[in-house]
Design a protein around this motif. Structure first.
Motif, PDB file in Angstrom:
ATOM      1  N   VAL A  64       0.842  -1.194   0.000  1.00 26.10           N
ATOM      2  CA  VAL A  64       0.000   0.000   0.000  1.00 26.10           C
ATOM      3  C   VAL A  64       0.879   1.246   0.000  1.00 26.10           C
ATOM      4  O   VAL A  64       1.811   1.374   0.805  1.00 26.10           O
ATOM      5  N   GLY A  65       0.574   2.158  -0.906  1.00 21.67           N
ATOM      6  CA  GLY A  65       1.329   3.406  -1.003  1.00 21.67           C
ATOM      7  C   GLY A  65       2.541   3.324  -1.896  1.00 21.67           C
ATOM      8  O   GLY A  65       3.221   4.348  -2.119  1.00 21.67           O
ATOM      9  N   THR A  66       2.857   2.120  -2.415  1.00 25.90           N
ATOM     10  CA  THR A  66       3.997   1.979  -3.326  1.00 25.90           C
ATOM     11  C   THR A  66       3.767   2.831  -4.565  1.00 25.90           C
ATOM     12  O   THR A  66       2.679   2.838  -5.149  1.00 25.90           O
ATOM     13  N   ARG A  67       4.805   3.516  -4.988  1.00 26.32           N
ATOM     14  CA  ARG A  67       4.675   4.474  -6.094  1.00 26.32           C
ATOM     15  C   ARG A  67       4.853   3.771  -7.435  1.00 26.32           C
ATOM     16  O   ARG A  67       5.833   3.047  -7.662  1.00 26.32           O
ATOM     17  N   VAL A  68       3.931   4.013  -8.323  1.00 26.03           N
ATOM     18  CA  VAL A  68       3.939   3.442  -9.672  1.00 26.03           C
ATOM     19  C   VAL A  68       3.738   4.566 -10.664  1.00 26.03           C
ATOM     20  O   VAL A  68       2.843   5.417 -10.496  1.00 26.03           O
ATOM     21  N   LEU A  69       4.542   4.594 -11.708  1.00 28.50           N
ATOM     22  CA  LEU A  69       4.444   5.611 -12.762  1.00 28.50           C
ATOM     23  C   LEU A  69       3.850   4.979 -14.010  1.00 28.50           C
ATOM     24  O   LEU A  69       4.317   3.936 -14.473  1.00 28.50           O
ATOM     25  N   ILE A  70       2.836   5.626 -14.552  1.00 32.32           N
ATOM     26  CA  ILE A  70       2.174   5.153 -15.772  1.00 32.32           C
ATOM     27  C   ILE A  70       2.496   6.127 -16.894  1.00 32.32           C
ATOM     28  O   ILE A  70       2.194   7.320 -16.791  1.00 32.32           O
ATOM     29  N   VAL A  71       3.095   5.633 -17.956  1.00 30.85           N
ATOM     30  CA  VAL A  71       3.527   6.482 -19.067  1.00 30.85           C
ATOM     31  C   VAL A  71       2.788   6.041 -20.328  1.00 30.85           C
ATOM     32  O   VAL A  71       2.997   4.932 -20.832  1.00 30.85           O
ATOM     33  N   ASP A  72       1.925   6.903 -20.812  1.00 31.09           N
ATOM     34  CA  ASP A  72       1.144   6.591 -22.012  1.00 31.09           C
ATOM     35  C   ASP A  72       0.642   7.906 -22.596  1.00 31.09           C
ATOM     36  O   ASP A  72       0.151   8.766 -21.859  1.00 31.09           O
ATOM     37  N   ASP A  73       0.778   8.064 -23.911  1.00 31.66           N
ATOM     38  CA  ASP A  73       0.336   9.319 -24.536  1.00 31.66           C
ATOM     39  C   ASP A  73      -1.180   9.358 -24.735  1.00 31.66           C
ATOM     40  O   ASP A  73      -1.749  10.413 -24.972  1.00 31.66           O
ATOM     41  N   ASN A  74      -1.842   8.197 -24.609  1.00 32.02           N
ATOM     42  CA  ASN A  74      -3.297   8.148 -24.783  1.00 32.02           C
ATOM     43  C   ASN A  74      -3.972   8.410 -23.446  1.00 32.02           C
ATOM     44  O   ASN A  74      -3.823   7.628 -22.496  1.00 32.02           O
TER      45      ASN A  74
END
Length: 924
Positions: free
Chosen positions: A504-514
């Motif tokens: 819980v609280g773990t950081r995740v980065l989502i990279v998408d141009d859409n």
């Protein structure tokens, strides 16, 4: 008394006045002459002549008035002026008579007495004339009475007595004239009222006569109308009878057409279901044959697509039921999330070709475990999503769900399918859900389609207790929405959420141009309790990663889109791993592109895992969890699992002896392998006679009986078996048929069959049927070897479409059933085909010569099926034409096709031999 009668009375009195005037005038002239003669010599001659002249003149004037009145009266002149004219003349006469009195009283007494008598007579004679207007009588007599009163006052004696007598007489005369006047007036009033009444009665009579004539005319017209109505009724009855006869004939023709359609659909169902049985059966066996992760995914997609095709076939067959409101939905537990993901998987390949993003948004607050008709829901979504993919050239397609209403045992969900496609004209929206309707004729030609999908979808949604609609603008995309009502599962195993408890609280980065893809992925990650941040470009992602590392709060995981403008996912991964501050961030490639064989670019860039969009939620969850816990993902584990750890089909009826009666060798192979995987001993009979003989010689625990076979079909074979067995030795017989025509199940029971299994069927369905009809026995799983699958290279998979004469995919399906250590299955099937086909071709040639259409039909049907199962599609097509010729009895058309069949078979024979050689080389 009304004004009209008064006017008439006045006019009549005036007319009476002028009518009696001539006699009065003559009397006045005679009296004046007598007076003049009597008084000649007694009175002064000058005065006497003057008086006589005046009286004569006045009398002549009165005569002139009478003449003029008669002329004027004939023209309808107003009578009142004429009355006043005559009144004036009368006054003058009365005055002149008054003048004669003093002249007459100058002589002897007898002369005076004579004058008095003459005056009285003249006054009496004037009464009939002046009675019409009593006032004229007063004007006529009062001057004389006045003179007499003057004489009475001037003289005395006998003259006074005489004067009194004349005055009294004059008063009586006036009184009498008034009495006569009232009598006359009343008489005239009665007369005119009578005339008026008579006139009114006459008018009323005329009106009554006219009304009577009108009524008579209406009676005539009504009779005429009634006659016409009667004629029309008779004509209408004759037309109704004629129309009824036409409708009866049309109905009979429609019923015949409906029966023909049902028979056609049943026949087509049988023809389609037969190869579908092979497709689904083999793919099910393939899934349990020790495949690696990628192969397992391919096999599952093929199986789901085959199942979807079967659903479509069923829906086409059910269309007549839909029109008749006879289609019934099933109520069984299913998972909404899985249905939506199945739909996206089915259209994923086509979407990738159009560079489309496929997204689903099922909120976590919606319990996806529901009760309803999952296949029908999937069919509706497939129709809507399939149309969206077909009419969308770029952008994304989103399936979303929202909770509308929820109770203790029921849930209503709103589904939306939104695309960014070409849109629909506003004037076409109203009929978009009608059967066989397309939004535009040109679109129909460009994109194809029958226009049946949306009509079926509307009917299915209605059966699910919902409504369907669409919002669209030309060029701006469309949003189809529908509601559906489902039951809630009372015993639901909730998904295990503890896997992420420590993350819980773990950081995740989502990279998408859409943006839509990014937003939905962000929402899913956050639903698992992770702290997700998004970036729309590689540059922004690098900045966020570096800032987080500098703050001491690095991102544990980055999910990268592969195809992005500016900086793509591979380049971004290289830069992330090249920077020591961000190199520890785990990377997951989430791309609309497939992971191709030999594609090592992503691995070389430092990416640990690869998922293709649209990924199933459980797969995404597993990958994220495995990367965050430094464990190998479940999908990757499947790639390295040894064959002995692959799940083996449960053997719930080990040792049971099964008789499989099936004329199609491919279906024999599929069913036999399924039964053997379930631990059964299988004996195969290719036709009904053989089945009957086998039952006489051996004892079976259960018989699987194909219904449609040449010579002796399954129904007749079952009846024969039932007639020769006793109640104690009764064996369960399960019907196998691809015929779903109404009444087939009843026909099976009538023949003595115990149950009904529709082809194609799955192994679990077969297991359920065995559990229902066979005694439960414990099975030692070690007694049966688990099915295995030889290793297949990517090169071998890529060869599926190379050959044109044979469809190599059909041969690959047979290869997939090969068991380790067992004889070559493909060689066996091909050998049987090459041995039996020349005989079938010779039989067809004989039937063409002998004119036996029925034999041609059955022979061509058999060769058609076996050729198709070996991938000889052109050869199968020729057999299909020969089969149709046999069915229609047009045997004279068969000979040219049989010659073509012979030439085609020679090519197929050569190619099959080459395929066997290739198989031997691969095995070596």
């Amino acid at each position: 008394m009304n004004n009209s009668i008064q006017a008439k009375i006045f006019a009549e009195r005036t007319a009476l006045l002028y009518k009696n005037a001539p006699a009065s005038s003559i009397t006045v002239l005679i009296a004046a002459s007598l007076f003049t003669g009597i008084l000649w010599g007694e009175a002064q001659t000058e005065w006497l002549l003057a008086w006589f002249s005046g009286m004569t003149t006045i009398t002549l004037v009165r005569v002139g008035l009478v003449v003029r009145y008669r002329k004027a009266f004939s023209k309808g002149s107003d009578p009142e002026p004429w009355m006043w004219r005559y009144a004036g003349a009368t006054v003058l006469v009365g005055v002149f008579w008054a003048l004669v009195v003093p002249l007459g009283f100058t002589g002897d007494l007898w002369i005076r007495m004579l004058i008095v008598i003459l005056v009285i007579q003249i006054q009496s004679a004037a009464i009939p004339v002046l009675v019409s207007f009593p006032r004229l009588m007063m004007l006529y007599t009062l001057p004389s009475a006045g003179v007499l009163i003057w004489l009475l006052a001037a003289r005395g004696g006998n003259e006074a007595l005489l004067s009194i007598a004349i005055v009294i007489y004059t008063v009586l005369m006036v009184r009498s004239s008034y009495s006569l006047h009232h009598t006359l007036k009343h008489s005239l009033q009665l007369q005119f009222e009578k005339l008026e009444l008579a006139e009114n009665l006459s008018k009323e009579k005329e009106k009554a006569e006219k009304l009577n004539q009108t009524l008579q005319q209406e009676v005539v017209e009504r009779k005429q109308v009634q006659h016409e109505l009667e004629q029309n009724r008779l004509n209408l009855e004759s037309q109704v009878l004629a129309r009824t006869a036409e409708l009866t004939q049309s109905m009979e023709a429609a019923e015949a057409g409906s029966r023909a359609k049902s028979e056609f659909l049943a026949t087509m169902s049988h023809e389609i279901r037969t190869p579908m049985n092979g497709v689904l059966g083999m793919t099910e066996l393939l899934r349990d044959s020790g495949l690696n992760g990628k192969q397992q995914q391919f096999a599952e997609t093929a199986h789901r697509s085959g199942q979807a095709l079967l659903d479509v076939i069923n829906n086409i067959l059910d269309f007549s039921k839909i029109e008749a409101n006879k289609l019934k939905l099933v109520h069984a537990p299913f998972d909404l999330q899985e249905v939506v993901e199945d739909v996206l998987q089915m259209v994923a390949e086509q979407a990738r070709k159009n560079h489309l993003e496929l997204l689903d948004d099922i909120p976590a607050e919606i319990n996806s475990k529901v009760i309803g008709d999952g296949p029908r829901l999937r069919q509706v979504l497939i129709n809507l999503v399939g149309n969206a993919v077909k009419f969308t050239k770029q952008g994304e397609i989103v399936i979303s769900a929202a909770l509308v209403k929820e109770s203790s045992d029921e849930i209503v969900i709103l589904f939306k399918v939104q695309d960014s496609g070409i849109g629909i004209d506003a004037d076409k929206l109203a009929g978009i859900f009608d059967a066989f309707t397309q939004a535009d004729g040109s679109i129909t030609r460009q994109y194809g389609g029958t226009g049946l999908g949306l009509a079926i979808s509307r009917q299915l949604v209605t059966l699910m207790g919902g409504e369907i609609g669409v919002e669209s603008k030309k060029g701006e995309g469309s949003t189809f929405n529908f509601t559906a009502r489902f039951g809630k599962q009372t015993q639901v195993v909730k998904p295990v959420a503890t896997s992420f408890d420590l993350l819980v609280g773990t950081r995740v980065l989502i990279v998408d141009d859409n943006m839509p893809t990014r937003s939905l992925l962000l929402k899913k990650i956050q639903d698992w309790g992770l702290q997700a941040i998004d970036a729309d470009s590689g540059d922004k992602a690098l900045m966020l990663l570096q800032e987080a590392a500098a703050d001491g709060k690095p991102y544990r995981l980055a999910i990268l889109d592969r195809m992005m403008p500016g900086m793509d996912g591979i380049t971004l991964a290289h830069k992330i791993k090249a920077d020591p501050a961000t190199a520890d961030t785990r990377l997951l490639m989430y791309s609309a592109l497939h992971e191709e064989a030999g594609d090592t670019d992503w691995r070389e860039a430092g990416i640990q895992a690869y998922l293709s969009k649209p990924a199933r939620l459980k797969d995404l969850r597993h990958q994220v969890l495995s990367l965050l816990t430094d464990n190998l993902s479940i999908l990757d584990q499947a790639k390295v699992l040894p064959s002995e750890t692959v799940k083996v089909a449960k053997n719930t009826r080990g040792g049971s002896h099964i008789l499989l009666v099936e004329d199609n060798e491919v279906n024999q192979t599929v069913a036999q392998n399924m039964l053997e995987n379930l631990g059964c001993r299988v004996h195969v009979a290719a036709q009904g006679h053989a089945a009957v003989e086998n039952v006489k010689k051996s004892s079976y625990d259960l018989i699987l009986m194909d219904c449609h076979m040449p010579e002796m079909d399954g129904f007749e074979a079952t009846k024969t078996i039932r007639n020769q067995e006793s109640d104690a030795s009764r064996v369960p017989i399960i019907a196998l048929t691809a015929d779903v025509q109404k009444g087939t199940q009843e026909q099976c029971h009538a023949a003595g069959m115990d149950d009904y299994l529709s082809k194609p069927f799955e192994q679990e369905t077969l297991r359920g049927m065995l559990e229902k009809w066979l005694p439960i026995e414990q099975t030692n799983s070690t007694d049966h070897n688990p099915p295995t699958k030889p290793e297949q290279t990517e090169d071998a998979l890529a060869q599926s479409d190379e050959a044109e004469l044979l469809d190599q995919r059909a041969l690959d399906k047979i290869r997939a059933l090969q068991r380790p250590g067992a004889p070559d299955l493909l060689g066996k099937v091909v050998g049987i085909y090459l041995d039996t086909t020349p005989g079938l071709m010779g039989k067809m040639k004989d039937t063409a010569v002998n004119g036996d259409a029925d034999a041609l039909y059955h022979t061509a049907h058999s060769l058609k099926s076996s050729s198709a199962n070996l991938g000889a599609m052109q050869l199968s097509a020729i057999c299909r034409e020969l089969e149709a010729i046999g069915r229609e009895g047009k045997i004279q058309k068969a000979q040219p096709l049989i010659e073509r069949l012979k030439i085609e078979y020679q090519k197929v024979e050569t190619e099959l031999m080459a395929s066997l050689v290739k198989t031997d080389e691969l095995s070596a």
